[in-house]
Design a protein around this motif. Structure first.
Motif, PDB file in Angstrom:
ATOM      1  N   HIS A   1      35.940  23.617 -18.311  1.00  0.00           N
ATOM      2  CA  HIS A   1      36.936  24.632 -18.633  1.00  0.00           C
ATOM      3  C   HIS A   1      37.650  24.314 -19.952  1.00  0.00           C
ATOM      4  O   HIS A   1      37.903  25.204 -20.768  1.00  0.00           O
ATOM      5  CB  HIS A   1      37.965  24.744 -17.509  1.00  0.00           C
ATOM      6  N   ARG A   2      37.983  23.045 -20.142  1.00  0.00           N
ATOM      7  CA  ARG A   2      38.726  22.642 -21.339  1.00  0.00           C
ATOM      8  C   ARG A   2      37.858  22.669 -22.582  1.00  0.00           C
ATOM      9  O   ARG A   2      38.338  22.970 -23.683  1.00  0.00           O
ATOM     10  CB  ARG A   2      39.291  21.240 -21.155  1.00  0.00           C
ATOM     11  N   GLY A   3      36.579  22.316 -22.418  1.00  0.00           N
ATOM     12  CA  GLY A   3      35.707  22.180 -23.568  1.00  0.00           C
ATOM     13  C   GLY A   3      34.670  23.282 -23.662  1.00  0.00           C
ATOM     14  O   GLY A   3      34.851  24.386 -23.142  1.00  0.00           O
ATOM     15  N   ASP A   4      33.578  22.947 -24.320  1.00  0.00           N
ATOM     16  CA  ASP A   4      32.497  23.911 -24.478  1.00  0.00           C
ATOM     17  C   ASP A   4      31.308  23.479 -23.617  1.00  0.00           C
ATOM     18  O   ASP A   4      31.430  22.607 -22.744  1.00  0.00           O
ATOM     19  CB  ASP A   4      32.103  24.052 -25.949  1.00  0.00           C
ATOM     20  N   LEU A   5      30.162  24.085 -23.856  1.00  0.00           N
ATOM     21  CA  LEU A   5      28.996  23.807 -23.025  1.00  0.00           C
ATOM     22  C   LEU A   5      28.552  22.345 -23.141  1.00  0.00           C
ATOM     23  O   LEU A   5      28.112  21.745 -22.152  1.00  0.00           O
ATOM     24  CB  LEU A   5      27.846  24.740 -23.428  1.00  0.00           C
ATOM     25  N   LEU A   6      28.694  21.751 -24.318  1.00  0.00           N
ATOM     26  CA  LEU A   6      28.316  20.352 -24.494  1.00  0.00           C
ATOM     27  C   LEU A   6      29.224  19.444 -23.667  1.00  0.00           C
ATOM     28  O   LEU A   6      28.742  18.495 -23.034  1.00  0.00           O
ATOM     29  CB  LEU A   6      28.370  19.973 -25.972  1.00  0.00           C
ATOM     30  N   ASP A   7      30.512  19.708 -23.659  1.00  0.00           N
ATOM     31  CA  ASP A   7      31.434  18.926 -22.826  1.00  0.00           C
ATOM     32  C   ASP A   7      31.012  18.972 -21.358  1.00  0.00           C
ATOM     33  O   ASP A   7      31.034  17.951 -20.658  1.00  0.00           O
ATOM     34  CB  ASP A   7      32.858  19.458 -22.967  1.00  0.00           C
ATOM     35  N   LEU A   8      30.639  20.151 -20.895  1.00  0.00           N
ATOM     36  CA  LEU A   8      30.241  20.307 -19.494  1.00  0.00           C
ATOM     37  C   LEU A   8      28.963  19.534 -19.200  1.00  0.00           C
ATOM     38  O   LEU A   8      28.867  18.828 -18.189  1.00  0.00           O
ATOM     39  CB  LEU A   8      30.059  21.790 -19.177  1.00  0.00           C
ATOM     40  N   HIS A   9      27.973  19.632 -20.084  1.00  0.00           N
ATOM     41  CA  HIS A   9      26.720  18.918 -19.869  1.00  0.00           C
ATOM     42  C   HIS A   9      26.941  17.408 -19.871  1.00  0.00           C
ATOM     43  O   HIS A   9      26.312  16.692 -19.079  1.00  0.00           O
ATOM     44  CB  HIS A   9      25.693  19.303 -20.939  1.00  0.00           C
ATOM     45  N   VAL A  10      27.794  16.926 -20.740  1.00  0.00           N
ATOM     46  CA  VAL A  10      28.065  15.485 -20.791  1.00  0.00           C
ATOM     47  C   VAL A  10      28.736  15.024 -19.497  1.00  0.00           C
ATOM     48  O   VAL A  10      28.432  13.948 -18.973  1.00  0.00           O
ATOM     49  CB  VAL A  10      28.921  15.142 -22.026  1.00  0.00           C
TER      50      VAL A  10
ATOM     51  N   GLY B   1      35.321  11.614 -28.155  1.00  0.00           N
ATOM     52  CA  GLY B   1      35.780  12.412 -27.023  1.00  0.00           C
ATOM     53  C   GLY B   1      34.704  12.584 -25.971  1.00  0.00           C
ATOM     54  O   GLY B   1      34.975  12.501 -24.761  1.00  0.00           O
ATOM     55  N   LEU B   2      33.469  12.808 -26.400  1.00  0.00           N
ATOM     56  CA  LEU B   2      32.364  12.971 -25.458  1.00  0.00           C
ATOM     57  C   LEU B   2      32.074  11.661 -24.722  1.00  0.00           C
ATOM     58  O   LEU B   2      31.766  11.671 -23.527  1.00  0.00           O
ATOM     59  CB  LEU B   2      31.122  13.464 -26.192  1.00  0.00           C
ATOM     60  N   ALA B   3      32.179  10.536 -25.426  1.00  0.00           N
ATOM     61  CA  ALA B   3      31.973   9.245 -24.782  1.00  0.00           C
ATOM     62  C   ALA B   3      33.034   9.001 -23.714  1.00  0.00           C
ATOM     63  O   ALA B   3      32.735   8.463 -22.636  1.00  0.00           O
ATOM     64  CB  ALA B   3      32.000   8.126 -25.822  1.00  0.00           C
ATOM     65  N   ALA B   4      34.263   9.413 -23.987  1.00  0.00           N
ATOM     66  CA  ALA B   4      35.330   9.264 -22.994  1.00  0.00           C
ATOM     67  C   ALA B   4      35.027  10.102 -21.756  1.00  0.00           C
ATOM     68  O   ALA B   4      35.245   9.656 -20.622  1.00  0.00           O
ATOM     69  CB  ALA B   4      36.673   9.655 -23.608  1.00  0.00           C
ATOM     70  N   THR B   5      34.543  11.317 -21.959  1.00  0.00           N
ATOM     71  CA  THR B   5      34.177  12.175 -20.824  1.00  0.00           C
ATOM     72  C   THR B   5      33.041  11.553 -20.018  1.00  0.00           C
ATOM     73  O   THR B   5      33.092  11.504 -18.781  1.00  0.00           O
ATOM     74  CB  THR B   5      33.747  13.567 -21.332  1.00  0.00           C
ATOM     75  N   PHE B   6      32.021  11.078 -20.705  1.00  0.00           N
ATOM     76  CA  PHE B   6      30.877  10.468 -20.024  1.00  0.00           C
ATOM     77  C   PHE B   6      31.301   9.223 -19.258  1.00  0.00           C
ATOM     78  O   PHE B   6      30.877   9.007 -18.117  1.00  0.00           O
ATOM     79  CB  PHE B   6      29.794  10.125 -21.047  1.00  0.00           C
ATOM     80  N   ARG B   7      32.160   8.423 -19.865  1.00  0.00           N
ATOM     81  CA  ARG B   7      32.631   7.201 -19.208  1.00  0.00           C
ATOM     82  C   ARG B   7      33.417   7.534 -17.947  1.00  0.00           C
ATOM     83  O   ARG B   7      33.212   6.917 -16.887  1.00  0.00           O
ATOM     84  CB  ARG B   7      33.493   6.396 -20.168  1.00  0.00           C
ATOM     85  N   ASP B   8      34.307   8.495 -18.039  1.00  0.00           N
ATOM     86  CA  ASP B   8      35.118   8.860 -16.876  1.00  0.00           C
ATOM     87  C   ASP B   8      34.260   9.433 -15.753  1.00  0.00           C
ATOM     88  O   ASP B   8      34.466   9.121 -14.570  1.00  0.00           O
ATOM     89  CB  ASP B   8      36.195   9.868 -17.275  1.00  0.00           C
ATOM     90  N   ALA B   9      33.291  10.280 -16.111  1.00  0.00           N
ATOM     91  CA  ALA B   9      32.410  10.849 -15.088  1.00  0.00           C
ATOM     92  C   ALA B   9      31.583   9.756 -14.421  1.00  0.00           C
ATOM     93  O   ALA B   9      31.353   9.790 -13.203  1.00  0.00           O
ATOM     94  CB  ALA B   9      31.498  11.906 -15.709  1.00  0.00           C
ATOM     95  N   THR B  10      31.157   8.778 -15.191  1.00  0.00           N
ATOM     96  CA  THR B  10      30.400   7.662 -14.633  1.00  0.00           C
ATOM     97  C   THR B  10      31.266   6.832 -13.697  1.00  0.00           C
ATOM     98  O   THR B  10      30.807   6.398 -12.623  1.00  0.00           O
ATOM     99  CB  THR B  10      29.839   6.783 -15.770  1.00  0.00           C
TER     100      THR B  10
END
Length: 226
Positions: free
Chosen positions: A127-136, A203-212
């Motif tokens: 919701h906050r980001g775009d399609l790439l944020d969601l995929h990550v 920012g994408l690395a932070a998202t990936f890290r948190d999801a992991t």
């Protein structure tokens, strides 16, 4: 000596989160599952909550449809959504039945805190980001399970066949079909991560890290129930 090739953009993203990725893909839940020594109740707890996760996973792909900016992206999101709703959910319900978990029980399940934290994080990232944020945010699940299955198959302590009660789970994620889907997702991510700014990649690395990290909690949730 031939120099090592540079990692792909997605591999470089994973490398930035190496401790978390290692803790997720080599978690004690995974090790015991591979060895066939995971307590049955730990696996049942995981299966129950994974059903709820799939519901939100489907919602996430619905969000991917909304976030799409091309017909190719729209079709990809729609195909993924239909695969979960029309196929994967039914397979999961059937598999749960083999473990004594009926469809009525699945429909009445309360969400564990770990399930809520993970699924809402993924949806919020989209919701906050775009399609790439969601995929990550989704990548640790799709790509991670493929990596985990390959790792399980390579371990000397892994038990395969009827001697392992979790053989069907291992086989599903080690299958050519699932591995191909994960590889397609890696290729999609590689194409879209290439050329991103350093700030964007942070920012994408932070998202990936948190999801992991939330995936780690999901495994631990199963173990803690045993």
């Amino acid at each position: 000596m031939t120099p090592a090739s540079d990692p792909t953009p997605f591999a470089a993203l994973v490398a930035r989160c190496a401790p978390e990725w290692e803790a997720y893909c080599r978690h004690e839940f995974v090790r015991r599952l591979a060895a066939g020594t995971l307590p049955a109740e730990a696996f049942r707890r995981y299966l129950r909550q994974d059903y709820l996760f799939l519901l939100h996973f489907a919602r996430a792909w619905g969000l991917a449809v909304y976030k799409s900016r091309s017909i190719a992206e729209l079709r990809q999101g729609l195909d993924s959504l239909k695969a979960i709703v029309d196929l994967e959910m039914g397979l999961h319900v059937d598999y749960c039945a083999q473990w004594g978990i009926g469809a009525d029980e699945l429909e009445a399940l309360p969400e564990a805190r770990e399930t809520m934290a993970y699924t809402r994080y993924v949806l919020d990232a989209g919701h906050r980001g775009d399609l790439l944020d969601l995929h990550v945010a989704l990548a640790p699940c799709l790509v991670g399970y493929a990596d985990i299955a390959r790792w399980i198959e390579a371990q000397p302590f892994t038990v395969r066949g009827t001697a392992n009660p979790y053989e069907a789970w291992i086989a599903m994620y080690a299958s050519e079909e699932f591995q191909a889907a994960a590889q397609a997702e890696r290729a999609w991510l590689d194409a879209r991560l290439a050329g991103q700014t350093a700030e964007r990649l942070d920012g994408l690395a932070a998202t990936f890290r948190d999801a992991t990290r939330l995936e780690i909690d999901f495994w631990q949730m199963g173990l803690d129930s045993a």
